[in-house]
Design an enzyme around this catalytic site. Sequence first.
Site, mmCIF file in Angstrom:
data_model
loop_
_atom_site.group_PDB
_atom_site.id
_atom_site.type_symbol
_atom_site.label_atom_id
_atom_site.label_comp_id
_atom_site.label_asym_id
_atom_site.label_seq_id
_atom_site.Cartn_x
_atom_site.Cartn_y
_atom_site.Cartn_z
ATOM 1 N N GLU A 31 0.807 -1.220 0.000
ATOM 2 C CA GLU A 31 0.000 0.000 0.000
ATOM 3 C C GLU A 31 0.844 1.276 0.000
ATOM 4 O O GLU A 31 0.310 2.373 -0.154
ATOM 5 C CB GLU A 31 -0.915 0.022 1.246
ATOM 6 C CG GLU A 31 -2.043 -1.007 1.213
ATOM 7 C CD GLU A 31 -1.644 -2.367 1.778
ATOM 8 O OE1 GLU A 31 -0.433 -2.691 1.802
ATOM 9 O OE2 GLU A 31 -2.546 -3.105 2.205
ATOM 10 N N TRP A 51 1.261 -3.892 26.422
ATOM 11 C CA TRP A 51 1.567 -4.543 25.154
ATOM 12 C C TRP A 51 2.994 -5.093 25.190
ATOM 13 O O TRP A 51 3.924 -4.419 25.643
ATOM 14 C CB TRP A 51 1.442 -3.561 23.993
ATOM 15 C CG TRP A 51 0.023 -3.216 23.630
ATOM 16 C CD1 TRP A 51 -1.114 -3.599 24.279
ATOM 17 C CD2 TRP A 51 -0.405 -2.413 22.520
ATOM 18 N NE1 TRP A 51 -2.220 -3.095 23.649
ATOM 19 C CE2 TRP A 51 -1.820 -2.359 22.562
ATOM 20 C CE3 TRP A 51 0.262 -1.755 21.481
ATOM 21 C CZ2 TRP A 51 -2.574 -1.655 21.612
ATOM 22 C CZ3 TRP A 51 -0.482 -1.062 20.551
ATOM 23 C CH2 TRP A 51 -1.893 -1.009 20.613
ATOM 24 N N LYS A 111 -1.175 -8.797 24.210
ATOM 25 C CA LYS A 111 -1.817 -7.946 25.210
ATOM 26 C C LYS A 111 -1.806 -8.669 26.549
ATOM 27 O O LYS A 111 -2.622 -9.545 26.794
ATOM 28 C CB LYS A 111 -3.261 -7.621 24.799
ATOM 29 C CG LYS A 111 -3.357 -6.546 23.721
ATOM 30 C CD LYS A 111 -3.846 -7.086 22.400
ATOM 31 C CE LYS A 111 -3.813 -6.016 21.309
ATOM 32 N NZ LYS A 111 -3.880 -6.612 19.957
#
Lengths: 545, 545
Positions: free
Chosen positions: B333, B447, B442
């Site tokens: 992308e 995190w 998590k």
Amino acid sequence: MLGLMQDRPLLISSLIEHAATFHPGTEIISRLPEGTVHRSNWGDIRLQARQIANALQALGIQPGERVGTLAWNGYRHLALYYGVSGSGAVLHTVNPRLFPEQIDYIVNHAEDQLLFFDITFAPLVEKLAPALKTVKAFIAMTDRAHMPAIELPNLLCYDELIGAQSTAYTWPALDERSASSLCYTSGTTGHPKGVLYSHRSTMLHTLMELAPDTFGLSTRETVLLVVPMFHANAWGTPYGAAMVGAKLVLPGPHLDGKSIYELLRDERVTFSQGVPTVWLMLFQFFDANPQLKPRDLGIQRVGIGGAAVSRAMLERFERDFGAEVTQGWGMTETSPIGVISKLLPKHDQISGDELVKVKLKQGRGVWGVELKIVDETGQALPWDGQAFGHLLVRGPWICSGYFKSEGGSVLDAEGYFPTGDVATIDADGYLQLVDRAKDVIKSGGEWISSIDLENVAMGHPAVAEAAIIGVAHPKWQERPLLLVVKRADHELTREAMLDYLSARVAKWWLPDDVVFVDSLPHTATGKLLKTRLREQFRDYRLPTA
Amino acid sequence: MLGLMQDRPLLISSLIEHAATFHPGTEIISRLPEGTVHRSNWGDIRLQARQIANALQALGIQPGERVGTLAWNGYRHLALYYGVSGSGAVLHTVNPRLFPEQIDYIVNHAEDQLLFFDITFAPLVEKLAPALKTVKAFIAMTDRAHMPAIELPNLLCYDELIGAQSTAYTWPALDERSASSLCYTSGTTGHPKGVLYSHRSTMLHTLMELAPDTFGLSTRETVLLVVPMFHANAWGTPYGAAMVGAKLVLPGPHLDGKSIYELLRDERVTFSQGVPTVWLMLFQFFDANPQLKPRDLGIQRVGIGGAAVSRAMLERFERDFGAEVTQGWGMTETSPIGVISKLLPKHDQISGDELVKVKLKQGRGVWGVELKIVDETGQALPWDGQAFGHLLVRGPWICSGYFKSEGGSVLDAEGYFPTGDVATIDADGYLQLVDRAKDVIKSGGEWISSIDLENVAMGHPAVAEAAIIGVAHPKWQERPLLLVVKRADHELTREAMLDYLSARVAKWWLPDDVVFVDSLPHTATGKLLKTRLREQFRDYRLPTA
């Protein structure tokens, strides 16, 4: 069917935002007209550019209106590059070396609404002001303490004007084809003509400046920008330096050998760009100071344009400085990248004279500049390094016409811009300028390159500068006349000069006479002013005539 | 007010015309599927590209229609890059490593009108053909002698089809925003989604590829393009090489260590680009052939992307090959340049671990890619190298959506594209990937980066490859599980592995268990396929649970 990629216009404001976001602390060094060295950085320049944008708004400047500068290379001028163009106005960099009547013409023709000026030019501005009808305010680029003692009703102080503004500003999302800056060509005939750059042309040109095949700008670089910011946007490097976050060194009006030497030394400059004249002054400084070693400067690359590089200059930079010389050809109308003299891998196999010959060509075409050479009838000529003809160029950073249509439609049927230069192109795509179309000497139906002859003459150790002009001849239409400025403490006779040349050029190219002069006239950008020489020697009678 | 610069659209056809005009003899080396090495050049590629454009016209392909390829890196594929996009059709590079049902989906979704394929894929094409409803002809990229023995009513031979066409063709003056190529992301969930590049996005990205701060492509370079031409246009280098006339070396399907070694050696490659997996194969080849000295290859630079570079890989390239490693981060992308790991001048002052730490970051933002990291609520996070959040990017070569609006509107309110990555950005603008948003572990509201843990584990001499996945935990929600592939002839126990890690990571990051496996699953582009691992270990019971 259109692609599905983000529709982001190419805008000059994105450059300063990038530089300030990723390289806020990278330094911008300026030697001010006052002589002091000023240290700023990309973060500061962004804030100042935003303040300028707010100041323009406060002064009622509308999108597309022109804002003039009469200024040297310095941080305030750099902030104007971003503040004016970024806000949607057009930065008009006026060449202060032009004659006052030319400046008068240019500022009025451009309809500049404001005129920012370095204090060096205060007397000039005071004199010109009454004639500059469109200028609403004159802004001296200095602080209150250094304001010039001139009488102008609408005189402002840059630091006060800008300093009063907010540093918050949202750059407008302009059409990328919008005009961003304006630069008049210092034509030697007729009125100067304005080249009106766009954000798009500027950004595409800037991207190409990063290529190793052109300027190779990177964040590792410290660039001393000797080429003036009023000359084709200083070859675009104020934009390129921001795009990569390079350190920029701006010398102000101090272009003498000693000042340039000090900046090179103190700021550990890696790359510098300028016209040959400035480098000659630097060489003279080293000549006068033999205890100083150019190699100690550590400068790696020198970019030279504006005039052809002599073999002597090339070799001195390589030998004494250990620096790579990159010459290029371009003009105000080409942003200015036209061709750049970078070697091909195949040139690793050659050396000595053969290699120097390649390096002395103006350079090879880069993507974005299509080239063609044509004869008098417009027919394309072969790329064989021999055939020479009028040079035309096409591409997204080449102008399509002049401001207010001066000179009318300029492109040919295929959209190419005629450069007014005469050149050869070889099989590898290297262009060599033969001459300006108007300077080439038409001798009996054949063309003689004044530049080639000058370069040979310049090779003589007693020659400081040489010019060749065509002088009327009853039989041959025109024949070359050599004008020579001798180096101090050197002797040279007409006969010795001609002997030197006859060993090096075709017999029919040999000048018909040699005249020794004290100096030669130059344009504001350091080019030989041959129109003046031709006028001066219009009635010169050649001994062969 | 618009500028007065030439209105030249940015078109891919200009690249091949430039390369063939200025660098006609510069070689394009291809190792064919058949194993032989084929030598072509930019001049030939132009002629072939024009023949392709004529062939498409003869076959009735309309502007904007998709033309598929199932092909390795080779000269015929390169000619298709220019012939298809240049003529106004859309080059759809299909990843042949995908599962057949994905290829089926992609070709049908793209509505490919033609499918060009390397003979390696003949059995695959024969099998898929009946389901590919829009494909009017299948063209085997070979000569008559090597035509595959497959039964297809509409099978054509590339060399015959192209060879029959004229080499004269005038490229159309397309809108630069026109779609030029299409590449589907090999998503690990849901259907693949198509990124539709435009001529404009491709050309701007190509210009940035020349910058020394990114790939630094120049005419001096010989580039071995290991990254596949079906993966984000081989990172854009087939375009960049043409823009500068670099020599290009295309390895075909032969990506094993020995084949890559031979090309590096025989073609005197200066720069190569590829994913870590390929370099691991090259290292293994040198491990097996200790008499060969990597440094003798003379390769100067290696560009690595697609996955993070390990310290071991970085140091081996520097030490054994004498090559500079440039890693980068990007995605299909992003064309793919996102960030590139080039050092700043200030890094000259540091060395050892401190320097390695900088080099192992994914890199610094370049002009044209605006970055932001945000928390779960969309609030921007500071650039302090500590805060980590969702990474979003914006710029002229970043996608705005997917083909046929798959996935709906993807940009945020400010026009940024959410990458699905989690990252930190430091004060110098260096981005460090922390994880894919879906791979981050998590643990009790905090995190843990699976990538960081994997990199540490990879540093153990007995580890060939490592993966960290989150496994359900009754108390902490998720806890890390380490999966390890041991290197041949190396011993490693669970305890030794955990001891190694505890000396190097925070205690609460320590994996709750270690499982030794024979191999790890990868996507077609060499990335760890964690979705599969998560499925496989979904019911794994951690000893701490």
